[in-house]
Design an enzyme around this catalytic site. Structure first.
Site, PDB file in Angstrom:
ATOM      1  N   GLY A 139      -5.117  -1.484  -2.553  1.00 49.08           N
ATOM      2  CA  GLY A 139      -5.253   0.083  -2.658  1.00 49.08           C
ATOM      3  C   GLY A 139      -6.726   0.646  -2.401  1.00 49.08           C
ATOM      4  O   GLY A 139      -7.603  -0.070  -2.581  1.00 49.08           O
ATOM      5  N   ASP A 181      -4.827  10.623 -16.543  1.00 48.29           N
ATOM      6  CA  ASP A 181      -4.390  10.449 -15.182  1.00 48.29           C
ATOM      7  C   ASP A 181      -3.041   9.517 -15.437  1.00 48.29           C
ATOM      8  O   ASP A 181      -2.974   8.547 -14.387  1.00 48.29           O
ATOM      9  CB  ASP A 181      -5.384   9.709 -14.049  1.00 48.29           C
ATOM     10  CG  ASP A 181      -5.000  10.040 -12.807  1.00 48.29           C
ATOM     11  OD1 ASP A 181      -4.321  11.009 -12.502  1.00 48.29           O
ATOM     12  OD2 ASP A 181      -5.525   9.555 -11.885  1.00 48.29           O
ATOM     13  N   GLU A 210     -12.162   0.528  -4.224  1.00 49.42           N
ATOM     14  CA  GLU A 210     -10.838  -0.184  -3.565  1.00 49.42           C
ATOM     15  C   GLU A 210     -10.431  -1.596  -4.209  1.00 49.42           C
ATOM     16  O   GLU A 210     -11.417  -1.929  -5.022  1.00 49.42           O
ATOM     17  CB  GLU A 210     -11.341  -0.840  -2.247  1.00 49.42           C
ATOM     18  CG  GLU A 210     -12.240  -1.806  -1.872  1.00 49.42           C
ATOM     19  CD  GLU A 210     -12.602  -2.024  -0.626  1.00 49.42           C
ATOM     20  OE1 GLU A 210     -11.929  -1.546   0.334  1.00 49.42           O
ATOM     21  OE2 GLU A 210     -13.370  -3.025  -0.265  1.00 49.42           O
ATOM     22  N   GLY A 257     -11.210   7.299  -3.373  1.00 44.56           N
ATOM     23  CA  GLY A 257     -12.359   7.902  -2.918  1.00 44.56           C
ATOM     24  C   GLY A 257     -13.591   6.917  -3.599  1.00 44.56           C
ATOM     25  O   GLY A 257     -14.849   6.861  -2.826  1.00 44.56           O
TER      26      GLY A 257
END
Length: 436
Positions: free
Chosen positions: A98, A221, A104, A101
């Site tokens: 994945g 989140d 990774e 911004g």
């Protein structure tokens, strides 16, 4: 809240001590402007270091920390064993799992322990605020030891001078992927992920939040993309990069330096998170009042999608439109059409009431904490839910009648026989009356 609704979820007994393409506001905006400035600049000065004078130009150059494989290869030679040194780095990157911004995640092979691991690498090593947030994530996750939270194994700097940390690789799939397969009517997935199994997954999420909140941390989140479901059913809450420290709570690590959790602190008015799943207070940017109940709201949005296979919030053309849609979403009624999906049975009425309680806009009217939400979930699953409508009245009474029959089988047989006799007698009388 009406008196009936207030009584719907009595206090628990005292106890001892969306789609996979969903992206967070912060990630989207940082991806658009990667490398153009600090995180504070990126989100319009809504985020800043609290009490810190660190500037982007002061970011030190981090020396690479090569990780050679230290364990030798063991070979049989004649009647003995020979230890042969291996000229390998410890971590060999295999593929990309994945990318966002700021970072990774890659799948890698750990040659020393002979296992697959996941390596998260910072993409902005020259950005002071990005480094601070990355460090904060490492220390946050490192301080959380729980079966439903991914553990960190190692940390270092790669040959490009970028920070990375190594964590457990969870073999499985995201909850977003599971929901997508269920939404598409995949028969195998519907057989595997029954409503009961889905509630098991939700309970795992609640346990992760229960632990994090006890440490004074709000995830901010919670969404299907950040939930991994392992091959053996384990549920892992991932991505703690925008965790918020609840004001006044004991800090679980560090010396209390002003810059320690700098990257995680935001000013009021900052909207950080994923709009499709954020609570009303989070959508308003009311950072100072955020607590565990905000995460619980997001968790119930996830549960809504997991049970109904429909998004709770309508996605707008822009991130801000989606934020406004989340802020003004009305509480669904018990008879909402969303509870009926063509690929599965209707959502049970008691679960509809449970969902409504967790999705109230006023956080004071929601479940007080994850422990209470877990307790009430078990009550619902056991059939001991509160009576809130005629349907829940009948279903709870049926449950209690079944338990009575289990405890008193002889009396139950007599009662069942008497009831059958009365029914037949009444039926015969009705037939005789109809024939006269």
């Amino acid at each position: 809240m009406s008196q009936r609704e207030t009584a719907a979820y009595p206090p628990r007994p005292s106890s001892a001590p969306r789609p996979a393409a969903a992206a967070s506001v912060a990630d989207t905006m940082m991806a658009d402007r990667a490398g153009t400035g600090s995180v504070a600049d990126t989100i319009g000065a809504a985020t800043q270091l609290q009490g810190s004078s660190v500037s982007a130009s002061s970011t030190p150059t981090l020396a690479p920390t090569t990780r050679p494989s230290v364990l030798p290869e063991v070979r049989s030679e004649g009647d003995g064993l020979v230890l042969v040194p291996r000229d390998k780095t410890r971590y060999e990157k295999l593929s990309t799992l994945g990318r966002g911004g700021m970072g990774e995640v890659k799948l890698a092979s750990d040659h020393d322990i002979d296992r697959k691991v996941a390596i998260k690498r910072l993409l902005q090593p020259d950005n002071t605020h990005a480094v601070a947030r990355f460090v904060d994530e490492v220390r946050t996750v490192g301080s959380l030891e729980h079966p439903n939270i991914v553990p960190i194994h190692d940390v270092g700097v790669d040959d490009d001078g970028a920070l990375f940390f190594v964590m457990k690789y969870v073999e499985g799939e995201t909850l977003a992927s599971i929901i997508e397969r269920l939404r598409d009517g995949d028969a195998e997935y519907h057989a595997k992920y029954t409503f009961e199994r889905r509630l098991d997954l939700f309970a795992g999420l609640l346990r992760a939040l229960q632990y994090a909140h006890s440490r004074g941390l709000v995830h901010r989140d919670v969404k299907p993309d950040n939930l991994m479901v392992g091959a053996y059913g384990e549920v892992i809450l991932m991505d703690w990069g925008i965790t918020h420290q609840v004001r006044g709570e004991h800090r679980p690590y560090g010396s209390g330096d002003a810059t320690e959790r700098a990257a995680g602190e935001t000013m009021d008015g900052a909207v950080i998170g994923t709009p499709l799943y954020m609570s009303p207070e989070q959508a308003k940017g009311d950072v100072q009042s955020l607590d565990g109940r905000s995460d619980l709201y997001s968790a119930f949005v996830v549960l809504w999608e997991l049970l109904t296979l429909r998004p709770y919030v309508t996605e707008g053309e822009t991130g801000m439109e989606t934020v406004l849609a989340a802020l003004h979403r009305t509480l669904p009624s018990i008879a909402d059409d969303a509870f009926d999906h063509p690929h599965q049975p209707s959502v049970a009425v008691e679960l509809r009431h449970y969902l409504r309680h967790g999705l109230r806009h006023d956080k004071a009217e929601r479940f007080g904490d994850a422990e209470e939400a877990l307790f009430q979930l078990e009550q619902v699953r056991a059939g001991d839910f509160a009576v809130q409508c005629p349907v829940t009245f009948m279903k709870r009474n049926n449950t209690r009648m079944g338990r009575f029959m289990d405890r008193h089988p002889v009396g139950s047989l007599w009662l069942a026989g008497s009831t059958a006799a009365m029914f037949l007698f009444g039926l015969a009388g009705w037939v005789a009356f109809a024939a006269s």
